[in-house]
Design an enzyme around this catalytic site. Sequence first.
Site, mmCIF file in Angstrom:
data_model
loop_
_atom_site.group_PDB
_atom_site.id
_atom_site.type_symbol
_atom_site.label_atom_id
_atom_site.label_comp_id
_atom_site.label_asym_id
_atom_site.label_seq_id
_atom_site.Cartn_x
_atom_site.Cartn_y
_atom_site.Cartn_z
ATOM 1 N N LYS A 206 -44.186 -27.628 -63.711
ATOM 2 C CA LYS A 206 -43.269 -26.864 -62.948
ATOM 3 C C LYS A 206 -43.611 -25.868 -62.219
ATOM 4 O O LYS A 206 -43.145 -25.680 -60.821
ATOM 5 C CB LYS A 206 -42.040 -26.587 -64.035
ATOM 6 C CG LYS A 206 -40.822 -25.991 -63.234
ATOM 7 C CD LYS A 206 -39.792 -25.697 -64.548
ATOM 8 C CE LYS A 206 -38.487 -25.089 -64.087
ATOM 9 N NZ LYS A 206 -37.536 -24.842 -65.008
ATOM 10 N N GLU A 212 -53.606 -23.734 -68.684
ATOM 11 C CA GLU A 212 -54.086 -24.960 -69.284
ATOM 12 C C GLU A 212 -54.216 -26.160 -68.369
ATOM 13 O O GLU A 212 -55.180 -26.676 -68.198
ATOM 14 C CB GLU A 212 -53.344 -25.307 -70.638
ATOM 15 C CG GLU A 212 -53.478 -24.356 -71.851
ATOM 16 C CD GLU A 212 -52.210 -23.380 -71.848
ATOM 17 O OE1 GLU A 212 -51.792 -22.899 -70.606
ATOM 18 O OE2 GLU A 212 -51.758 -23.028 -72.727
ATOM 19 N N GLY A 267 -38.121 -27.213 -68.832
ATOM 20 C CA GLY A 267 -39.648 -27.857 -69.259
ATOM 21 C C GLY A 267 -39.265 -28.867 -70.286
ATOM 22 O O GLY A 267 -39.501 -30.255 -70.154
ATOM 23 N N ARG A 268 -38.687 -28.519 -71.454
ATOM 24 C CA ARG A 268 -38.434 -29.263 -72.443
ATOM 25 C C ARG A 268 -37.283 -30.402 -72.210
ATOM 26 O O ARG A 268 -37.263 -31.400 -73.155
ATOM 27 C CB ARG A 268 -38.162 -28.429 -73.879
ATOM 28 C CG ARG A 268 -37.116 -27.500 -73.913
ATOM 29 C CD ARG A 268 -37.181 -26.458 -75.047
ATOM 30 N NE ARG A 268 -36.333 -25.600 -74.744
ATOM 31 C CZ ARG A 268 -36.373 -24.382 -74.057
ATOM 32 N NH1 ARG A 268 -37.359 -24.227 -73.105
ATOM 33 N NH2 ARG A 268 -35.247 -23.463 -74.028
ATOM 34 N N GLU A 353 -37.992 -24.161 -79.491
ATOM 35 C CA GLU A 353 -38.081 -23.549 -78.436
ATOM 36 C C GLU A 353 -36.749 -23.162 -78.025
ATOM 37 O O GLU A 353 -36.529 -22.345 -77.151
ATOM 38 C CB GLU A 353 -39.107 -24.157 -77.465
ATOM 39 C CG GLU A 353 -39.773 -23.372 -76.274
ATOM 40 C CD GLU A 353 -40.629 -24.043 -75.410
ATOM 41 O OE1 GLU A 353 -41.804 -23.882 -75.797
ATOM 42 O OE2 GLU A 353 -40.044 -24.406 -74.211
ATOM 43 N N HIS A 384 -46.684 -40.928 -98.747
ATOM 44 C CA HIS A 384 -47.855 -40.876 -99.323
ATOM 45 C C HIS A 384 -48.301 -39.179 -99.231
ATOM 46 O O HIS A 384 -49.551 -39.063 -99.585
ATOM 47 C CB HIS A 384 -48.803 -41.894 -99.047
ATOM 48 C CG HIS A 384 -48.185 -43.035 -98.974
ATOM 49 N ND1 HIS A 384 -48.529 -43.872 -100.480
ATOM 50 C CD2 HIS A 384 -47.278 -43.657 -98.430
ATOM 51 C CE1 HIS A 384 -47.794 -45.103 -100.355
ATOM 52 N NE2 HIS A 384 -47.153 -45.092 -99.153
ATOM 53 N N LYS A 512 -48.293 -16.873 -72.297
ATOM 54 C CA LYS A 512 -48.961 -17.140 -71.191
ATOM 55 C C LYS A 512 -49.667 -15.760 -70.404
ATOM 56 O O LYS A 512 -50.690 -15.834 -69.817
ATOM 57 C CB LYS A 512 -47.946 -17.555 -69.947
ATOM 58 C CG LYS A 512 -47.529 -19.059 -70.250
ATOM 59 C CD LYS A 512 -46.638 -19.804 -69.258
ATOM 60 C CE LYS A 512 -46.271 -21.216 -69.492
ATOM 61 N NZ LYS A 512 -45.433 -21.809 -68.462
HETATM 62 C C1 G6Q Z 1 -40.558 -25.717 -71.995
HETATM 63 C C2 G6Q Z 1 -41.393 -24.663 -71.558
HETATM 64 C C3 G6Q Z 1 -42.756 -24.766 -71.700
HETATM 65 C C4 G6Q Z 1 -43.533 -25.441 -70.285
HETATM 66 C C5 G6Q Z 1 -44.933 -25.379 -70.381
HETATM 67 C C6 G6Q Z 1 -45.390 -25.936 -69.227
HETATM 68 O O1 G6Q Z 1 -39.259 -25.907 -72.039
HETATM 69 O O2 G6Q Z 1 -40.983 -23.772 -70.661
HETATM 70 O O3 G6Q Z 1 -43.119 -25.919 -72.648
HETATM 71 O O4 G6Q Z 1 -42.698 -26.642 -70.114
HETATM 72 O O5 G6Q Z 1 -45.390 -24.091 -70.605
HETATM 73 O O6 G6Q Z 1 -44.924 -25.346 -68.063
HETATM 74 P P1 G6Q Z 1 -45.376 -25.828 -66.569
HETATM 75 O O7 G6Q Z 1 -44.660 -27.024 -66.335
HETATM 76 O O8 G6Q Z 1 -44.877 -24.732 -65.749
HETATM 77 O O9 G6Q Z 1 -46.397 -26.046 -66.463
#
Ligand code: G6Q
Length: 548
Positions: A206, A212, A267-268, A353, A384, A512
Site C-alpha cells: 500500500k 521488508e 491492509g488487513r 491487529e 495430536h 516499522k
Molecule cells: C494491516 C497493516 C499491515 C500492513 C503491512 C504492509 O492492516 O497495516 O499488516 O498491511 O505492514 O504494509 P504495506 O502494504 O504498506 O507494505
Amino acid sequence: MQEPTNTSAWQVLWSHYQEIKHAHMRDLFREDPGRFEVFSLQNGPVFLDYSKNRISWETMESLFDLAREIKLQDKIRSMFAGEKINTTEDRSVLHIALRNRSNRPIYVDGEDVMPEVNAVLEQMREFCGKVRSGRWKGYTGKPVTDVVNLGIGGSDLGPRMVTRALEDYAPPDLNVHFVSNVDAVDISRTLQNLSPETTLFIVASKSFTTQETMANARTAKQWLLKELGDERAVSEHFVAVSTNTEKVREFGIDPENMFRFWDWVGGRYSLWSAIGLPIAVAVGMDRFEELLSGAHAMDEHFRSADFENNIPVIMGLLSIWYVNFFQAGTQAILPYDQNLQYLPAYLQQGEMESNGKRTTLAGDVVDYHTAPVIWGEPGTNGQHAFFQLMHQGTRLIPSDFIAFVNPLHSQQEHHEMLLANFLAQTEALMLGKTEEEADREMSENGKSRSEISRLLQHNVFPGNNPSNSVLLQKLTPYNLGALLAVYEHKIFVQGAVWNINSFDQWGVELGKQLAKRILPELREKKRFEDHDSSTSGLLEFINTTAKL
Ligand code: G6Q
C-alpha cells in the site's frame, strides 16, 4: 460513545454471569432438547451452531441489549455510509465497497467510489486474462509460468490464505508463490527453482515503503537483471499494487502496470482489492468476483438482519462474553480442512491487529480486556498437539470449529474421518468425562480397583469447553467470501462494543520505525544511539561476532 462497562446491560450481564458461570453445558443440553434449534442459524452458505456455548437465552438477550445500548446499528450504518470511522487516521473504512456487487453508490468526501472500484476490477480482469492465457510475455517472449507476490502483513496474509484455500480451482501450469519475510531464506528458496524469463513479480505494498517488501523487491530485481541484463526487462516482469504512484515509478515499474487501491482500504481488509491480484491470477477473475459476491451477500446480511438472527453479531457478542466475563485470554480457530491452513494466521492479524487496542475512541485507557490471542491449526493435526490443554488444562479456551460437508476431492473415507473428528471433538470438549464415567470405563477395560484409584483423576475431563461449529456445504470462492466476511464483521462488532478503533495500527507503525533506527548500527558496526544495557549488549555481541 459509550464504554460498554457503563451500560446497564453490562451490569445485568455481570449478575447473570454469577448465576450461570458454574452451569454445565451437559446439564443445559439435558434440560432443553430444543437447544440446538434455538442456538443455530443459517445465512446463505454459512451455518452456525452456537449451542455448545456457556449461555442461556437470557445471556443472549442481555448481549443483544448491550449491542443496542452501545448503538451497534448506528456504528454499522456509519461504516457502510463511508463515514470516517477510522478516527485516528481520519479515514473511511470501506472494504465493503470493494465487493459491493449491487453497485449502489458509496460516497467518500462526496464522491462515489464505485466507478474507481469497478475500473480497477476491469484492469485486473484484463491483466489476469493476459497472464493466464499466455498473452503476457516476458522480456524474452516466453509466457509466465510463475507469479511471485512480494508483500507482508495485510499485503500477504489474505491473498496467501485465499490462494492456498482455492488451489483446487487453479490451473496446474501457473504457480503462484508468496514471499513476505525479510529473511533472505524466504526469497532465495522461492527463486531457486524459478526462471527469470518466465517469472512475474507482483510488488504488493500500500505504502510502497515497507522495508521488508522493498528489500525483497530489490533482490528480485537484481536476480532478474543478472540473467536478463537489461533494465527494460523490469517493466515486463514486475507489476505493482499500491497507493503510491511516485514510488512505483521510481522502482522502474510502468504506472500502466500499477493497480491502485485507496486509503480507505485497511491492509488487513485488502484482499478484496487489487491486493487480491495473486488470487485472481490463480483462479481467474470470474472466480475472484464470486469471492466478492459471497462477501457482499454476507455484508447485506450483517447490515440488515436483526441482531438475534445476525451471524457476525452473535459471534462477536459471544466473544465479548468470554473475554470480558469469563476472562478468557485466547480463542482457537480450528478449520477442519487443510485448504484453510493459513486461516488461523490470517485471522490472527484480522482480530489482533484490529482489536489489540487499549485506548477508547475518546482517548481514554480502557479498564477492560479487548482482543484475545488468536491461534489455531487445521484439524486433525491440532488434536495430536495442543488439544490436550483444551481438554484437561486449566484455561478456558473458546474455539471455532469450521468444516465443509462435502470435500473437493473424492476420498470419501478420509472425509468421513475428518468430519467424525470434528464432531467428536466439539462433543467431548462440551461433555467432558465425569469420575463415574471414567471409573466405569476403566473397570470395563479390566483395570483393578487400585489401578483405577491411581489413574482416576487423570481420566476425568471437566468438559464445559465452549465452541462454535461453522459448517458450509463446500469450499467454493463464493462460500469462502461469505465465511471471511463473517469474521471481518465479527471483529467489527467486538471493536464497536469495546469502543475502540479497529482500523488503525499504531503498534505496526512503531515496529516499522524502530528497525529503521537501529539498522545503521548494524551496517556500520557501531553504536550511534543510547539504548538500554540489554539492547546495547546484544548489539555489541552481534557486531563483534558477525562474520558477514
Ligand atoms: C494491516 C497493516 C499491515 C500492513 C503491512 C504492509 O492492516 O497495516 O499488516 O498491511 O505492514 O504494509 P504495506 O502494504 O504498506 O507494505
